[in-house]
Design a protein around this motif. Sequence first.
Motif, PDB file in Angstrom:
ATOM      1  N   UNK A   1       0.794  -1.240   0.000  1.00 38.85           N
ATOM      2  CA  UNK A   1       0.000   0.000   0.000  1.00 38.85           C
ATOM      3  C   UNK A   1       0.823   1.284   0.000  1.00 38.85           C
ATOM      4  N   UNK A   2       2.098   1.232   0.369  1.00 38.86           N
ATOM      5  CA  UNK A   2       2.903   2.459   0.433  1.00 38.86           C
ATOM      6  C   UNK A   2       3.479   2.860  -0.928  1.00 38.86           C
ATOM      7  N   UNK A   3       3.359   2.003  -1.932  1.00 41.78           N
ATOM      8  CA  UNK A   3       3.916   2.313  -3.252  1.00 41.78           C
ATOM      9  C   UNK A   3       3.025   3.328  -3.963  1.00 41.78           C
ATOM     10  N   UNK A   4       3.639   4.436  -4.389  1.00 44.17           N
ATOM     11  CA  UNK A   4       2.939   5.408  -5.230  1.00 44.17           C
ATOM     12  C   UNK A   4       3.159   5.043  -6.693  1.00 44.17           C
ATOM     13  N   UNK A   5       2.111   5.130  -7.484  1.00 40.81           N
ATOM     14  CA  UNK A   5       2.164   4.648  -8.863  1.00 40.81           C
ATOM     15  C   UNK A   5       1.703   5.739  -9.826  1.00 40.81           C
ATOM     16  N   UNK A   6       2.421   5.873 -10.940  1.00 38.00           N
ATOM     17  CA  UNK A   6       1.959   6.658 -12.084  1.00 38.00           C
ATOM     18  C   UNK A   6       1.912   5.725 -13.283  1.00 38.00           C
ATOM     19  N   UNK A   7       0.853   5.812 -14.073  1.00 39.11           N
ATOM     20  CA  UNK A   7       0.647   4.864 -15.171  1.00 39.11           C
ATOM     21  C   UNK A   7       0.525   5.614 -16.493  1.00 39.11           C
ATOM     22  N   UNK A   8       1.184   5.092 -17.514  1.00 36.74           N
ATOM     23  CA  UNK A   8       1.067   5.609 -18.881  1.00 36.74           C
ATOM     24  C   UNK A   8       0.639   4.458 -19.787  1.00 36.74           C
ATOM     25  N   UNK A   9      -0.490   4.632 -20.479  1.00 44.13           N
ATOM     26  CA  UNK A   9      -0.988   3.607 -21.393  1.00 44.13           C
ATOM     27  C   UNK A   9      -0.931   4.163 -22.803  1.00 44.13           C
ATOM     28  N   UNK A  10      -0.200   3.475 -23.686  1.00 43.51           N
ATOM     29  CA  UNK A  10      -0.055   3.941 -25.058  1.00 43.51           C
ATOM     30  C   UNK A  10       0.352   2.756 -25.924  1.00 43.51           C
ATOM     31  N   UNK A  11       0.552   3.002 -27.226  1.00 42.72           N
ATOM     32  CA  UNK A  11       0.926   1.875 -28.083  1.00 42.72           C
ATOM     33  C   UNK A  11       2.393   1.479 -27.860  1.00 42.72           C
ATOM     34  N   UNK A  12       2.761   0.353 -28.421  1.00 38.81           N
ATOM     35  CA  UNK A  12       4.048  -0.265 -28.128  1.00 38.81           C
ATOM     36  C   UNK A  12       5.227   0.664 -28.414  1.00 38.81           C
ATOM     37  N   UNK A  13       5.172   1.357 -29.548  1.00 40.58           N
ATOM     38  CA  UNK A  13       6.314   2.191 -29.933  1.00 40.58           C
ATOM     39  C   UNK A  13       6.483   3.396 -28.997  1.00 40.58           C
ATOM     40  N   UNK A  14       5.385   3.966 -28.546  1.00 35.85           N
ATOM     41  CA  UNK A  14       5.474   5.092 -27.615  1.00 35.85           C
ATOM     42  C   UNK A  14       6.043   4.633 -26.277  1.00 35.85           C
ATOM     43  N   UNK A  15       5.567   3.496 -25.789  1.00 37.34           N
ATOM     44  CA  UNK A  15       6.084   2.953 -24.526  1.00 37.34           C
ATOM     45  C   UNK A  15       7.580   2.667 -24.646  1.00 37.34           C
ATOM     46  N   UNK A  16       7.999   2.137 -25.771  1.00 40.93           N
ATOM     47  CA  UNK A  16       9.427   1.858 -26.007  1.00 40.93           C
ATOM     48  C   UNK A  16      10.251   3.136 -25.884  1.00 40.93           C
ATOM     49  N   UNK A  17       9.796   4.213 -26.509  1.00 37.63           N
ATOM     50  CA  UNK A  17      10.522   5.474 -26.454  1.00 37.63           C
ATOM     51  C   UNK A  17      10.601   6.015 -25.027  1.00 37.63           C
ATOM     52  N   UNK A  18       9.514   5.878 -24.294  1.00 38.98           N
ATOM     53  CA  UNK A  18       9.482   6.400 -22.924  1.00 38.98           C
ATOM     54  C   UNK A  18      10.428   5.620 -22.008  1.00 38.98           C
ATOM     55  N   UNK A  19      10.574   4.328 -22.238  1.00 37.04           N
ATOM     56  CA  UNK A  19      11.524   3.550 -21.436  1.00 37.04           C
ATOM     57  C   UNK A  19      12.953   3.949 -21.791  1.00 37.04           C
ATOM     58  N   UNK A  20      13.234   4.100 -23.065  1.00 32.11           N
ATOM     59  CA  UNK A  20      14.574   4.469 -23.508  1.00 32.11           C
ATOM     60  C   UNK A  20      14.991   5.831 -22.961  1.00 32.11           C
ATOM     61  N   UNK A  21      14.022   6.741 -22.832  1.00 37.98           N
ATOM     62  CA  UNK A  21      14.324   8.098 -22.370  1.00 37.98           C
ATOM     63  C   UNK A  21      14.086   8.282 -20.875  1.00 37.98           C
ATOM     64  N   UNK A  22      13.878   7.169 -20.169  1.00 36.97           N
ATOM     65  CA  UNK A  22      13.750   7.154 -18.709  1.00 36.97           C
ATOM     66  C   UNK A  22      12.523   7.920 -18.207  1.00 36.97           C
ATOM     67  N   UNK A  23      11.499   8.059 -19.045  1.00 38.55           N
ATOM     68  CA  UNK A  23      10.233   8.610 -18.575  1.00 38.55           C
ATOM     69  C   UNK A  23       9.408   7.548 -17.860  1.00 38.55           C
ATOM     70  N   UNK A  24       9.732   6.282 -18.101  1.00 40.09           N
ATOM     71  CA  UNK A  24       9.068   5.162 -17.432  1.00 40.09           C
ATOM     72  C   UNK A  24      10.121   4.289 -16.778  1.00 40.09           C
ATOM     73  N   UNK A  25       9.792   3.741 -15.614  1.00 44.64           N
ATOM     74  CA  UNK A  25      10.704   2.827 -14.933  1.00 44.64           C
ATOM     75  C   UNK A  25      10.603   1.417 -15.486  1.00 44.64           C
ATOM     76  N   UNK A  26       9.392   1.009 -15.831  1.00 47.94           N
ATOM     77  CA  UNK A  26       9.134  -0.376 -16.235  1.00 47.94           C
ATOM     78  C   UNK A  26       7.815  -0.400 -16.984  1.00 47.94           C
ATOM     79  N   UNK A  27       7.614  -1.422 -17.801  1.00 48.71           N
ATOM     80  CA  UNK A  27       6.360  -1.506 -18.548  1.00 48.71           C
ATOM     81  C   UNK A  27       5.929  -2.958 -18.702  1.00 48.71           C
ATOM     82  N   UNK A  28       4.631  -3.127 -18.888  1.00 47.21           N
ATOM     83  CA  UNK A  28       4.050  -4.427 -19.221  1.00 47.21           C
ATOM     84  C   UNK A  28       3.500  -4.294 -20.628  1.00 47.21           C
ATOM     85  N   UNK A  29       4.028  -5.098 -21.534  1.00 45.03           N
ATOM     86  CA  UNK A  29       3.760  -4.884 -22.960  1.00 45.03           C
ATOM     87  C   UNK A  29       3.289  -6.151 -23.641  1.00 45.03           C
ATOM     88  N   UNK A  30       2.577  -5.952 -24.773  1.00 41.17           N
ATOM     89  CA  UNK A  30       2.420  -7.031 -25.738  1.00 41.17           C
ATOM     90  C   UNK A  30       3.224  -6.634 -26.959  1.00 41.17           C
TER      91      UNK A  30
END
Length: 306
Positions: free
Chosen positions: A116-145
Amino acid sequence: MITRKHLYIFKTVATTQSMSKAAQLLYISQPTISQKIQEIENQYDIKLFERYSKKLFITEEGKTLLNLTNSILGLYDDMDHIFSKDNRFSLKIGATLTVGNTIISPLLKQLKEQYPSINIEVCIDNTHIIEEKILNNYLDIALIEGELTHPDFIVTPVIHDKLVFACAYDFPIPDTLEIQELTRYPFINREEGSGTREQLEEYIKKHHIHLKSSWECHSWEAVKQAILYNHGIALVPLQLIENEVYNGDLKIIPIDSISLERDFCICYHKNKKVTKKLSAFIETCQIYGQELKNGYIQNQDSIPNK
């Protein structure tokens, strides 16, 4: 070296105007209080207090240092608050659109119940956008198809997913189709960049088939509504339409014994430190995947007829 402790002692003495009272409040001996004040005075070659009639009076230099001390101790307090266990920076989680439309909400509910102490921010987008955000450190981790092949990614399968062709229950179509017969019917497709669309296109390319999209949708809800209202057929995640299939509003179309399956994968940058928060998310995904597998609809035989 003047430390946080020095400043806190100095502030307490200045506030109480008494070394003995400061010693009582801080549970420190009075000689220690005097020593720390002397160390500050020696460090900066100043006088902090004057004593008249057994009472301390702060000097002009002391007043200047007190203003600075209040600012410095305030910054220390901010650091303690921000970096305390209950107030860490948010874990920034990405999810591709299929994941976002099917499992990310119940999965993160499970994560919050466990941690319960974990604070979460979520970004939902298509695969290529999520890939870019991980590469640029805007996201820590992602769950992808879909597949990410960038050499800087660590990708680990955690949740199994099944894709099925589906249409409205009364859509005019045979009970089974050959793969080549797909071209006879209007097809409801996802947008370019979607992992599901890429997987389908890769498969049909091997069979030298070209599908013309009658609809191109940027969300799974739009795809589901299109097939519910008899606009065509679509390739969809089974989890997305389970309720509609059980209710008899949609049906699954077996096509030439095709079984399109894939994994949802955890993805993060290889240089990302795997913190306790990241480990908690990964562990929750693994547990959720196993629970999902145990209750998975395996084939159409288990789906009641309307």
